[in-house]
Design a protein around this motif. Sequence first.
Motif, PDB file in Angstrom:
ATOM      1  N   GLY A 237     -12.453  24.138   6.014  1.00 28.82           N
ATOM      2  CA  GLY A 237     -13.131  23.144   6.830  1.00 28.82           C
ATOM      3  C   GLY A 237     -12.437  21.814   6.976  1.00 28.82           C
ATOM      4  O   GLY A 237     -13.046  20.838   7.424  1.00 28.82           O
ATOM      5  N   LEU A 238     -11.159  21.721   6.603  1.00 30.04           N
ATOM      6  CA  LEU A 238     -10.440  20.455   6.740  1.00 30.04           C
ATOM      7  C   LEU A 238     -10.311  20.071   8.212  1.00 30.04           C
ATOM      8  O   LEU A 238     -10.211  20.935   9.087  1.00 30.04           O
ATOM      9  CB  LEU A 238      -9.040  20.553   6.126  1.00 30.04           C
ATOM     10  N   LYS A 239     -10.281  18.779   8.475  1.00 29.08           N
ATOM     11  CA  LYS A 239     -10.101  18.297   9.836  1.00 29.08           C
ATOM     12  C   LYS A 239      -8.705  18.650  10.329  1.00 29.08           C
ATOM     13  O   LYS A 239      -7.747  18.688   9.547  1.00 29.08           O
ATOM     14  CB  LYS A 239     -10.300  16.781   9.896  1.00 29.08           C
ATOM     15  N   LEU A 240      -8.599  18.861  11.639  1.00 31.09           N
ATOM     16  CA  LEU A 240      -7.326  19.267  12.228  1.00 31.09           C
ATOM     17  C   LEU A 240      -6.230  18.241  11.955  1.00 31.09           C
ATOM     18  O   LEU A 240      -5.092  18.602  11.654  1.00 31.09           O
ATOM     19  CB  LEU A 240      -7.503  19.455  13.741  1.00 31.09           C
ATOM     20  N   VAL A 241      -6.574  16.975  12.044  1.00 33.62           N
ATOM     21  CA  VAL A 241      -5.579  15.921  11.815  1.00 33.62           C
ATOM     22  C   VAL A 241      -5.070  15.963  10.378  1.00 33.62           C
ATOM     23  O   VAL A 241      -3.886  15.716  10.120  1.00 33.62           O
ATOM     24  CB  VAL A 241      -6.171  14.532  12.155  1.00 33.62           C
ATOM     25  N   ASP A 242      -5.965  16.289   9.444  1.00 31.15           N
ATOM     26  CA  ASP A 242      -5.556  16.353   8.035  1.00 31.15           C
ATOM     27  C   ASP A 242      -4.674  17.569   7.765  1.00 31.15           C
ATOM     28  O   ASP A 242      -3.724  17.500   6.983  1.00 31.15           O
ATOM     29  CB  ASP A 242      -6.786  16.390   7.128  1.00 31.15           C
ATOM     30  N   VAL A 243      -4.997  18.699   8.425  1.00 37.91           N
ATOM     31  CA  VAL A 243      -4.172  19.902   8.263  1.00 37.91           C
ATOM     32  C   VAL A 243      -2.776  19.655   8.823  1.00 37.91           C
ATOM     33  O   VAL A 243      -1.775  19.998   8.195  1.00 37.91           O
ATOM     34  CB  VAL A 243      -4.820  21.115   8.970  1.00 37.91           C
ATOM     35  N   ALA A 244      -2.714  19.051  10.013  1.00 32.76           N
ATOM     36  CA  ALA A 244      -1.423  18.754  10.630  1.00 32.76           C
ATOM     37  C   ALA A 244      -0.586  17.853   9.740  1.00 32.76           C
ATOM     38  O   ALA A 244       0.612  18.087   9.544  1.00 32.76           O
ATOM     39  CB  ALA A 244      -1.641  18.103  12.000  1.00 32.76           C
TER      40      ALA A 244
ATOM     41  N   ASP B 161       1.685  15.610  14.927  1.00 33.25           N
ATOM     42  CA  ASP B 161       0.310  15.327  15.357  1.00 33.25           C
ATOM     43  C   ASP B 161      -0.475  16.628  15.481  1.00 33.25           C
ATOM     44  O   ASP B 161       0.068  17.720  15.275  1.00 33.25           O
ATOM     45  CB  ASP B 161       0.294  14.561  16.690  1.00 33.25           C
ATOM     46  N   GLU B 162      -1.765  16.499  15.835  1.00 33.55           N
ATOM     47  CA  GLU B 162      -2.641  17.663  15.960  1.00 33.55           C
ATOM     48  C   GLU B 162      -2.148  18.637  17.024  1.00 33.55           C
ATOM     49  O   GLU B 162      -2.216  19.860  16.850  1.00 33.55           O
ATOM     50  CB  GLU B 162      -4.060  17.214  16.327  1.00 33.55           C
ATOM     51  N   SER B 163      -1.651  18.105  18.141  1.00 34.66           N
ATOM     52  CA  SER B 163      -1.215  18.945  19.240  1.00 34.66           C
ATOM     53  C   SER B 163      -0.052  19.845  18.841  1.00 34.66           C
ATOM     54  O   SER B 163      -0.039  21.044  19.158  1.00 34.66           O
ATOM     55  CB  SER B 163      -0.811  18.078  20.437  1.00 34.66           C
ATOM     56  N   ALA B 164       0.914  19.269  18.118  1.00 33.40           N
ATOM     57  CA  ALA B 164       2.072  20.051  17.674  1.00 33.40           C
ATOM     58  C   ALA B 164       1.635  21.157  16.720  1.00 33.40           C
ATOM     59  O   ALA B 164       2.125  22.290  16.796  1.00 33.40           O
ATOM     60  CB  ALA B 164       3.086  19.139  17.001  1.00 33.40           C
ATOM     61  N   PHE B 165       0.694  20.837  15.831  1.00 35.60           N
ATOM     62  CA  PHE B 165       0.191  21.851  14.903  1.00 35.60           C
ATOM     63  C   PHE B 165      -0.556  22.948  15.649  1.00 35.60           C
ATOM     64  O   PHE B 165      -0.370  24.138  15.388  1.00 35.60           O
ATOM     65  CB  PHE B 165      -0.723  21.221  13.854  1.00 35.60           C
ATOM     66  N   ALA B 166      -1.428  22.565  16.591  1.00 33.26           N
ATOM     67  CA  ALA B 166      -2.228  23.541  17.331  1.00 33.26           C
ATOM     68  C   ALA B 166      -1.345  24.511  18.105  1.00 33.26           C
ATOM     69  O   ALA B 166      -1.620  25.717  18.154  1.00 33.26           O
ATOM     70  CB  ALA B 166      -3.185  22.819  18.282  1.00 33.26           C
ATOM     71  N   LYS B 167      -0.264  23.996  18.705  1.00 25.52           N
ATOM     72  CA  LYS B 167       0.654  24.858  19.441  1.00 25.52           C
ATOM     73  C   LYS B 167       1.341  25.850  18.500  1.00 25.52           C
ATOM     74  O   LYS B 167       1.489  27.030  18.831  1.00 25.52           O
ATOM     75  CB  LYS B 167       1.698  24.010  20.167  1.00 25.52           C
ATOM     76  N   ALA B 168       1.768  25.358  17.344  1.00 21.87           N
ATOM     77  CA  ALA B 168       2.424  26.227  16.367  1.00 21.87           C
ATOM     78  C   ALA B 168       1.450  27.289  15.859  1.00 21.87           C
ATOM     79  O   ALA B 168       1.801  28.473  15.728  1.00 21.87           O
ATOM     80  CB  ALA B 168       2.966  25.405  15.206  1.00 21.87           C
ATOM     81  N   PHE B 169       0.214  26.890  15.591  1.00 20.50           N
ATOM     82  CA  PHE B 169      -0.775  27.825  15.064  1.00 20.50           C
ATOM     83  C   PHE B 169      -1.069  28.941  16.071  1.00 20.50           C
ATOM     84  O   PHE B 169      -1.189  30.107  15.692  1.00 20.50           O
ATOM     85  CB  PHE B 169      -2.066  27.086  14.708  1.00 20.50           C
ATOM     86  N   LYS B 170      -1.163  28.579  17.357  1.00 19.05           N
ATOM     87  CA  LYS B 170      -1.412  29.600  18.373  1.00 19.05           C
ATOM     88  C   LYS B 170      -0.218  30.535  18.495  1.00 19.05           C
ATOM     89  O   LYS B 170      -0.371  31.739  18.727  1.00 19.05           O
ATOM     90  CB  LYS B 170      -1.714  28.950  19.722  1.00 19.05           C
ATOM     91  N   ARG B 171       0.984  30.010  18.332  1.00 26.81           N
ATOM     92  CA  ARG B 171       2.185  30.849  18.377  1.00 26.81           C
ATOM     93  C   ARG B 171       2.192  31.842  17.216  1.00 26.81           C
ATOM     94  O   ARG B 171       2.605  32.986  17.362  1.00 26.81           O
ATOM     95  CB  ARG B 171       3.424  29.949  18.328  1.00 26.81           C
TER      96      ARG B 171
ATOM     97  N   THR C 249      -0.577  32.961  15.397  1.00 26.89           N
ATOM     98  CA  THR C 249      -1.742  33.839  15.279  1.00 26.89           C
ATOM     99  C   THR C 249      -2.293  34.345  16.602  1.00 26.89           C
ATOM    100  O   THR C 249      -3.112  35.276  16.606  1.00 26.89           O
ATOM    101  CB  THR C 249      -2.882  33.101  14.546  1.00 26.89           C
ATOM    102  N   GLY C 250      -1.880  33.717  17.710  1.00 25.92           N
ATOM    103  CA  GLY C 250      -2.444  34.092  18.997  1.00 25.92           C
ATOM    104  C   GLY C 250      -3.793  33.447  19.258  1.00 25.92           C
ATOM    105  O   GLY C 250      -4.452  33.739  20.255  1.00 25.92           O
ATOM    106  N   MET C 251      -4.218  32.565  18.360  1.00 30.17           N
ATOM    107  CA  MET C 251      -5.504  31.873  18.492  1.00 30.17           C
ATOM    108  C   MET C 251      -5.310  30.380  18.303  1.00 30.17           C
ATOM    109  O   MET C 251      -4.368  29.943  17.609  1.00 30.17           O
ATOM    110  CB  MET C 251      -6.500  32.353  17.424  1.00 30.17           C
ATOM    111  N   THR C 252      -6.191  29.593  18.901  1.00 25.88           N
ATOM    112  CA  THR C 252      -6.210  28.169  18.619  1.00 25.88           C
ATOM    113  C   THR C 252      -6.910  27.965  17.278  1.00 25.88           C
ATOM    114  O   THR C 252      -7.652  28.860  16.814  1.00 25.88           O
ATOM    115  CB  THR C 252      -6.975  27.389  19.702  1.00 25.88           C
ATOM    116  N   PRO C 253      -6.718  26.830  16.616  1.00 25.82           N
ATOM    117  CA  PRO C 253      -7.452  26.578  15.365  1.00 25.82           C
ATOM    118  C   PRO C 253      -8.966  26.711  15.532  1.00 25.82           C
ATOM    119  O   PRO C 253      -9.642  27.238  14.644  1.00 25.82           O
ATOM    120  CB  PRO C 253      -7.040  25.142  15.020  1.00 25.82           C
ATOM    121  N   ALA C 254      -9.499  26.261  16.681  1.00 28.51           N
ATOM    122  CA  ALA C 254     -10.943  26.368  16.913  1.00 28.51           C
ATOM    123  C   ALA C 254     -11.373  27.828  17.001  1.00 28.51           C
ATOM    124  O   ALA C 254     -12.405  28.209  16.438  1.00 28.51           O
ATOM    125  CB  ALA C 254     -11.306  25.621  18.203  1.00 28.51           C
ATOM    126  N   GLN C 255     -10.592  28.643  17.694  1.00 32.33           N
ATOM    127  CA  GLN C 255     -10.922  30.071  17.813  1.00 32.33           C
ATOM    128  C   GLN C 255     -10.858  30.758  16.451  1.00 32.33           C
ATOM    129  O   GLN C 255     -11.679  31.624  16.141  1.00 32.33           O
ATOM    130  CB  GLN C 255      -9.962  30.743  18.796  1.00 32.33           C
TER     131      GLN C 255
END
Length: 320
Positions: A284-291, A298-308, A310-316
Amino acid sequence: MSHTPTVTVRYTQAISQAAEKLGFALPDRLKTAFAEQDRVELELQGEIWETFCQQADDPLIGIQFGLTLQVGHLDTAGMVLMSCDTVTEALDSLMDYYPIVGEGGTFEYSVHNDICEIRYEPQYSTRQPERVEAALASLLQLSRWSTGEQLQAQHMTFTHPALDEPQRYKALLGLPVTFASQHNSLCIPASALKMPLIYANPALCQHLRTLADQLLAQLGSQSLSANVSHLLRQHPNWGKEKVADHLNMSGRHLIRKLSDEGTTFKLLRQALLQNMAEQALGEGLKLVDVADQLGFSDESAFAKAFKRWTGMTPAQFRET
């Protein structure tokens, strides 16, 4: 120089002791082969397991063996786990120090919603089902013993078919077991991660960690992948050159040595970051803290990497 995986002799001695308790003995040839060694090559370990399983004549000998394994048989790594403060700290230490016990398989864990899944991936073929069952059964036994029987695991999964009647697994392990699964894993409640260990000793644990770090270093090229993963877990923002410098080698030499072990720096770092990200998101950590924790800008760079990855966004991922 080719990679030669090894196992601590203490774990191998445990197999010999188990054989004697069952009324038979390993052949003198095998006992002599590891008697004077600190580390046993994985090929010899395979021979020992083959003989042990044949003579035991019990399809669930791996389960039986794992449930009787003691902390001392896991070398310094076992002592570190025992002296940790909490289950979480013990799991993190397992990720760092499992190569001390054996380099024949890898551990990782992730937290998703209310479940913590501890996975084991074998890197051997001889008697693989029995040895995988031994590894997870010993982990189950250690989790119960170190928490004073307070930790109640939820279920266990294996990638192989059942070796005996499923009800016998449940009777021995005391929990449901699923076969032909995607992973070999032990699942515990996420709420158990904060559970204190009954033999917690911070000062002793720190001393044992120093010894364990020295043992990892002594493994040298035989555990380079583990050493790299250990460094990246502590410093996820480190690149290849920084890691190589810390290991007193050039980046080019690091690439060659990892290639000898059948992996790459990129694969190791990606697998570790993905595992750490899934764990943090599951908690349950905040996205900014995980990044920030994983070294992203930043959060955007992490979210892009995570989707690459797993095929999912962090929210999904959080919604699944």
